[in-house]
Design an enzyme around this catalytic site. Structure first.
Site, PDB file in Angstrom:
ATOM      1  CG  LEU A 101      44.176  20.483  24.369  1.00  0.00           C
ATOM      2  CD1 LEU A 101      45.667  20.161  24.324  1.00  0.00           C
ATOM      3  CD2 LEU A 101      43.412  19.301  24.953  1.00  0.00           C
ATOM      4  CG  ASP A 102      41.439  23.058  30.413  1.00  0.00           C
ATOM      5  OD1 ASP A 102      42.580  23.178  30.887  1.00  0.00           O
ATOM      6  OD2 ASP A 102      40.701  22.100  30.663  1.00  0.00           O
ATOM      7  CE  LYS A 103      46.106  31.066  31.717  1.00  0.00           C
ATOM      8  NZ  LYS A 103      45.651  32.343  32.328  1.00  0.00           N
ATOM      9  CD  GLU A 104      46.110  26.154  34.408  1.00  0.00           C
ATOM     10  OE1 GLU A 104      47.126  25.510  34.695  1.00  0.00           O
ATOM     11  OE2 GLU A 104      46.138  27.382  34.160  1.00  0.00           O
TER      12      GLU A 104
END
Length: 234
Positions: A101-104
């Protein structure tokens, strides 16, 4: 497996450090008997410093990932591994995220040290559904569900159309998106292709496995029944 190697593989320390721990009596059985390096004992019966051992090899964890954390062991800043015990980074085989999952992006994130299980989840043939809760910058046009389900949608710089995806419109700026593949920033790019912008994104379910009250930033070991839910579509 010898006790020293078992403890070292679980990340408690080097083999030399584990030999010292055993000599100092820090490793016991549940009755408080001190164990030796060659003592026969079942994994679940061993205590390290009066605490049960971490799960044996083959573990699968579910984390409710908060925003701002990166799925890496090397990047700068806050990492998802910071939310686990430090020794988990030292486990052998390595404890890896199953996908990213990306940072955001927040929500359901899996970890495992079982390579076979990892590949079973991420295999394109498995088509494990992943459900995302989406918040948008502006109201949807109304044709997004049809476009996403068509199986013919193309993303910029790609040559293969997306697999059909499900879209449940909750209100004009909120939706529930179900994907069966995991292309780079796929959910954000799909809505960008419609002229919209995702302002918040969270993965709420993998297969039929949800977070079920798991607090943000917390994690748990999955049972066999919970692992099976990953391959069950609701």
């Amino acid at each position: 497996m010898r006790l020293v190697k078992l403890l070292a593989n679980l990340g408690y320390g080097s083999r030399k450090e584990m030999q010292t721990a055993i000599r100092n009596g820090w490793v016991t059985d549940r009755e408080g008997n001190r164990l030796k390096a060659d003592s026969p004992a079942a994994h679940d019966d061993i205590l390290f410093d009066d605490e049960p051992l971490d799960p044996a090899q083959g573990v699968v964890l579910l984390m409710n990932k908060p925003l701002g954390y990166t799925c890496s062991v090397k990047d700068h800043g806050r990492l998802v591994y910071d939310l686990l015990p430090d020794r988990f980074r030292m486990r052998k085989p390595v404890l890896s995220t199953i996908g990213r999952l990306d940072k955001e992006t927040a929500g359901a994130l899996l970890f495992t040290d079982d390579g076979t299980f990892l590949h079973k989840v991420i295999s394109p043939k498995a088509e494990v559904p992943k459900v995302y809760e989406v918040t948008l910058d502006r109201p949807m046009k109304g044709d997004e569900a049809t476009l996403f389900a068509s199986g013919g949608m193309m993303l910029e710089s790609e040559v293969k159309p997306l697999k059909p995806a499900g879209l449940e419109v909750l209100d004009e700026t909120h939706a529930r998106l179900t994907l069966h593949e995991g292309r780079y920033h796929q959910a954000r790019r799909m809505f960008a292709a419609t002229g919209n912008h995702v302002t918040a994104l969270a993965r709420s379910r993998i297969g039929a496995l949800g977070l079920d009250g798991l607090e943000e930033g917390c994690w748990k070991v999955l049972s066999e029944d919970e692992k099976a839910l990953i391959f069950t579509a609701e």
